[in-house]
Design an enzyme around this catalytic site. Structure first.
Site, PDB file in Angstrom:
ATOM      1  CB  THR A 122     -10.500  53.296  39.047  1.00 26.94           C
ATOM      2  OG1 THR A 122     -10.321  54.764  39.692  1.00 26.94           O
ATOM      3  CG2 THR A 122      -9.041  53.580  38.777  1.00 26.94           C
TER       4      THR A 122
ATOM      5  CE  LYS B 269     -21.837  53.694  34.730  1.00 29.03           C
ATOM      6  NZ  LYS B 269     -20.415  52.553  35.125  1.00 29.03           N
TER       7      LYS B 269
HETATM    8  O1  S5P Z   1     -23.052  51.867  29.682  1.00 35.55           O
HETATM    9  C1  S5P Z   1     -21.860  51.611  30.182  1.00 35.55           C
HETATM   10  C2  S5P Z   1     -21.375  52.762  30.993  1.00 35.55           C
HETATM   11  C3  S5P Z   1     -19.536  51.892  31.680  1.00 35.55           C
HETATM   12  S1  S5P Z   1     -18.760  53.182  32.636  1.00 35.55           S
HETATM   13  N1  S5P Z   1     -20.909  50.267  30.553  1.00 35.55           N
HETATM   14  C4  S5P Z   1     -19.873  50.001  30.881  1.00 35.55           C
HETATM   15  O2  S5P Z   1     -19.703  48.675  30.958  1.00 35.55           O
HETATM   16  N2  S5P Z   1     -19.081  51.246  31.889  1.00 35.55           N
HETATM   17  C5  S5P Z   1     -18.196  50.390  32.112  1.00 35.55           C
HETATM   18  O3  S5P Z   1     -17.311  49.547  31.377  1.00 35.55           O
HETATM   19  C6  S5P Z   1     -18.438  49.859  33.175  1.00 35.55           C
HETATM   20  O4  S5P Z   1     -18.364  50.181  34.365  1.00 35.55           O
HETATM   21  C7  S5P Z   1     -16.573  48.644  33.394  1.00 35.55           C
HETATM   22  O5  S5P Z   1     -16.446  49.169  34.106  1.00 35.55           O
HETATM   23  C8  S5P Z   1     -16.535  48.576  31.505  1.00 35.55           C
HETATM   24  C9  S5P Z   1     -17.105  47.959  30.310  1.00 35.55           C
HETATM   25  O6  S5P Z   1     -15.796  46.373  30.943  1.00 35.55           O
HETATM   26  P1  S5P Z   1     -16.095  44.935  30.056  1.00 35.55           P
HETATM   27  O7  S5P Z   1     -15.044  44.493  30.896  1.00 35.55           O
HETATM   28  O8  S5P Z   1     -17.300  44.721  30.323  1.00 35.55           O
HETATM   29  O9  S5P Z   1     -15.185  45.813  29.114  1.00 35.55           O
END
Ligand code: S5P
Length: 268
Positions: free
Chosen positions: A61, A93
């Site tokens: 979340t 974070k």
């Molecule tokens: O380096 C990161 C670290 C995280 S935790 N890159 C990211 O994208 N995230 C998280 O992963 C980001 O906050 C988001 O919630 C998720 C990626 O989402 P998507 O829609 O791009 O798959």
């Protein structure tokens, strides 16, 4: 299958209780999928959990992303997630000094009371992990911290030489550390992180999507199967599930791909 059979050395070496719980849930559900539930309303979150709950192992979340957030309803949502056998992971974070991070685990959102896992940057030094663990202890709970050792976004400063090594060195010796966030968009990065981390800690990877390539605003995507084969223990998938026409079908597909890759890898 028993978690100890599936996860091999990871199970034996692990020193964080939440990581063990994750390995058990993932084995029960045959899925390494962590849903990045980046949705803006309580209703949408609840519907998504109902749709994909059986196929995912953890719910990630961003509590401050929800427009109509309400403490009581959030409690019910978490209860609902638990009924689906999900670990709850608040991707906050954290990045401040230990004392402030401990306080931020309380506050209006009271993250310490419902989260099993949280993310933290190590930029302020290793005491942030003590601060976050103290936050959970304040309400007689235990949790695990995922430290950002790499990121999936283009141009991120964690790529500056030495940062990832310093993060891994600081995190590997702390039992409050669940593991590390690695860059799922690049399987060489994941393999290199795994070789530095060893078997004792989890690596979870965002930046994965069956449709690989560039995402919105600097996000990068790599192949989930390759990420797991390179050493990822959990694939963090957002838009690949909640952004498609058939989220349940997609969750099922990511679960299958991740589970088969784990078995092919032999657990380590
Ligand atoms: O380096 C990161 C670290 C995280 S935790 N890159 C990211 O994208 N995230 C998280 O992963 C980001 O906050 C988001 O919630 C998720 C990626 O989402 P998507 O829609 O791009 O798959």
């Amino acid at each position: 299958m028993e978690a100890s059979e599936v996860w091999g050395p990871r199970w034996k070496m692990c020193d964080n209780s939440l990581a063990r719980r994750y390995m058990e849930v993932a084995s029960r559900k045959q899925s390494l999928v962590v849903l990045a539930a980046d949705l803006r309303t309580m209703g949408d979150l609840k519907s998504m959990i109902n749709l994909v709950g059986p196929h995912i192992a953890a719910l990630k979340t961003h509590v401050d992303l929800v427009d109509d957030w309400d403490a009581e309803e959030w409690g019910e949502l978490c209860h609902h997630a638990k009924k689906h056998d999900l670990l709850i992971f608040e991707d906050r974070k954290f990045a401040d000094i230990g004392k402030i991070s401990r306080g931020q685990m309380a506050g209006a959102y009271d993250i310490r009371s419902w989260s099993d896992i949280v993310t933290a940057h190590g930029i302020s030094g290793p005491d942030i992990v003590d601060g976050l663990c103290a936050g959970w202890s304040d309400v007689d709970r235990e949790g695990g911290v995922l430290l950002l050792a790499q990121m999936s976004s283009r141009g991120n400063l964690l790529e500056i030489p030495g940062y990832t090594d310093a993060m891994v060195a600081a995190g590997c010796s702390h039992s409050g550390v669940f593991g590390f966030i690695g860059n799922g968009s690049n399987s060489d990065d994941v393999a290199s992180l795994r070789s530095r981390v060893g078997d004792k800690k989890m690596i979870w990877t965002p930046g994965v999507n069956i449709a690989i390539g560039d995402g919105e605003m600097g996000q990068r995507y790599g192949d989930p199967r390759k990420a797991v084969l390179s050493g990822s223990d959990g694939i963090i998938v957002g838009s690949g599930i909640h952004g498609v026409n058939n989220p349940r079908g997609a969750a099922e597909e990511y679960a299958l791909v991740s589970w088969e890759a784990l078995l092919e890898r032999g657990g380590f």
